[in-house]
Design a protein around this motif. Structure first.
Motif: not given
Length: 304
Positions: A140, A143, A279
């Motif tokens: 994450e 990203k 998430t």
């Protein structure tokens, strides 16, 4: 009770991790020593108050007796504080959080352990989940950085020194927890209270040395009363240490990997207090760890 104490330790250290992150300055090369000073100060105050409140007789030689354990813990924590400046890089978290599994393996190899399949299953599930949450966190983070076109400074990129911090941390912390298991669980070399006081006073001495170095040698501007995040981390760290010695004295081989799941609680607390979103991957891995914790909790209840 080992299960209850392990959960309390994980919660406290998960909270401490949150404040360590908030209180670390990537531009301050002495940030790790400042944390050592504040953590040691809080531990020294707690040790004194606890000793007086319970009327415990503490001999200074106990610090020498417990020094092998204290050394591994304090060294690993200091390395971990240095590594906080490198949180942007690589695979540090999964490696660091493997220390609980390392301890369990060492205790299993060197000491005869009576483990049933339920305990083994719980440990495996939790260990997989701990590694999984760290990998998800890294994915994450990468990203977000790609979406924002963030270029890492070379010192934060994956490299030899970057990888060595979490590896050294895991090895030292795993060795320290293994030694603690010997002292408190396997050979019963000292009581939980004595071990707690020995560790906290040793950390306090290290804090005094670090403070003298910062103020007297390096002339660093540093006020321990103006570091609220570090202070909160120190209080939670000390709280976790208090419960930790009781968990380890009861069932070290299972308590160690369970306590290592504090990274899960750190992620949850970070999302609650820093208003960050989880998430589906986060929820999945957290659920995996929770299942492992429930398995160990059921096993512990069956033993009562």
């Amino acid at each position: 009770m080992w299960f209850f104490f392990s959960i309390l330790t994980a919660l406290a250290w998960g909270g401490a991790d949150l404040f360590y992150k908030k209180g670390s300055d990537s531009n301050d090369k002495y940030s790790h020593l400042k944390i050592v000073v504040i953590v040691g100060l809080v531990m020294g105050i707690h040790a004194t108050g606890y000793m007086l409140y319970k009327g415990i007789y503490f001999h200074p030689f106990d610090m020498v007796k417990y020094l092998p354990v204290s050394f591994f813990y304090i060294a690993s924590m200091t390395i971990g504080y240095v590594g906080l400046r490198y949180l942007e890089l690589s695979i540090s978290s999964p490696v660091q959080n493997s220390s609980g599994a390392i301890t369990a393996i060492l205790l299993f190899i060197f000491f005869k352990q009576d483990l049933d399949w339920v305990h083994i299953l719980g440990v495996v599930i939790i260990t997989v989940g701990v590694i999984g949450i760290a990998i998800v966190e890294k994915q994450e983070e990468s990203k977000v950085m790609r979406l924002n076109n963030v270029q890492l400074d070379k010192k934060y990129q994956l490299g030899f020194m970057a990888v060595m911090f979490p590896i050294i941390y895991a090895l030292l912390d795993g060795a320290g927890t293994f030694a603690d298991g010997i002292y408190l669980d396997e050979l019963k070399l000292m009581s939980e209270d004595t071990a707690l006081l020995a560790y906290e006073y040793t950390f306090f001495i290290c804090a005094v040395v670090a403070f003298i170095y910062l103020k007297g040698v390096k002339k660093v501007q540093f006020n321990v009363f103006k570091e609220p995040n570090k202070a909160c981390a120190a209080i939670l760290e000390t709280t976790g240490q208090f419960f930790y010695v009781y968990a380890m004295s009861a069932y070290a081989i299972i308590a160690a990997p369970l306590i290592a799941s504090y990274s899960i609680f750190s992620v949850i607390l970070s999302r609650i207090f820093l208003k960050e979103k989880l998430t589906p991957k986060h929820y999945f891995v957290i659920a995996v760890v929770m299942i492992g914790i429930i398995v160990l909790g059921v096993a512990d209840a069956d033993e009562l």
